[in-house]
Motif scaffolding. Structure first.
Motif, mmCIF file in Angstrom:
data_model
loop_
_atom_site.group_PDB
_atom_site.id
_atom_site.type_symbol
_atom_site.label_atom_id
_atom_site.label_comp_id
_atom_site.label_asym_id
_atom_site.label_seq_id
_atom_site.Cartn_x
_atom_site.Cartn_y
_atom_site.Cartn_z
ATOM 1 N N ASP A 45 6.046 -2.295 -9.116
ATOM 2 C CA ASP A 45 5.084 -1.569 -9.946
ATOM 3 C C ASP A 45 5.677 -0.232 -10.393
ATOM 4 N N ALA A 46 6.362 -0.247 -11.519
ATOM 5 C CA ALA A 46 7.026 0.959 -12.023
ATOM 6 C C ALA A 46 6.020 2.020 -12.463
ATOM 7 N N SER A 47 4.879 1.604 -13.018
ATOM 8 C CA SER A 47 3.898 2.600 -13.457
ATOM 9 C C SER A 47 3.287 3.325 -12.258
ATOM 10 N N ALA A 48 3.124 2.628 -11.139
ATOM 11 C CA ALA A 48 2.622 3.291 -9.923
ATOM 12 C C ALA A 48 3.650 4.285 -9.400
ATOM 13 N N ALA A 49 4.927 3.956 -9.518
ATOM 14 C CA ALA A 49 5.980 4.880 -9.087
ATOM 15 C C ALA A 49 5.955 6.152 -9.921
ATOM 16 N N ARG A 50 5.773 6.006 -11.233
ATOM 17 C CA ARG A 50 5.687 7.183 -12.102
ATOM 18 C C ARG A 50 4.440 7.999 -11.792
ATOM 19 N N GLN A 51 3.319 7.320 -11.584
ATOM 20 C CA GLN A 51 2.064 8.022 -11.282
ATOM 21 C C GLN A 51 2.164 8.768 -9.948
ATOM 22 N N TRP A 52 2.779 8.142 -8.958
ATOM 23 C CA TRP A 52 2.957 8.758 -7.646
ATOM 24 C C TRP A 52 3.749 10.061 -7.779
#
Length: 83
Positions: A45-52
């Motif tokens: 989940d790349a978008s979760a990594a960016r959001q984190w």
């Protein structure tokens, strides 16, 4: 000739303690960013990594900024003692 050992002032001691706390804080925040991103990427989940990272970054950068300013203040105190 005896060396004169002075004890640090309360302000210098408080600044040193706050510096240590802020360094530990921003290092832990940076570690949390890296570990959180690694976990999110491992789950795909790349978008979760960016959001984190974008959620925790202000805390890490804020702690680093405070540590930098306190380091600057502490360096002035050392110059006054030796100068």
């Amino acid at each position: 000739m005896s060396a004169h050992l002075s004890t640090p002032s309360r302000a210098a001691t408080a600044t040193s303690v706050l510096f240590g706390v802020s360094v530990v804080f921003f290092l832990l925040a940076g570690l949390a960013i890296v570990l959180g991103q690694a976990a999110a990427l491992a789950l795909g989940d790349a978008s979760a990594a960016r959001q984190w990272a974008s959620t925790l970054a202000p805390f890490a950068f804020g702690g680093a900024s405070v540590a930098g300013l306190l380091s600057f203040a502490l360096s002035y105190g050392k110059q006054d003692q030796h100068g």
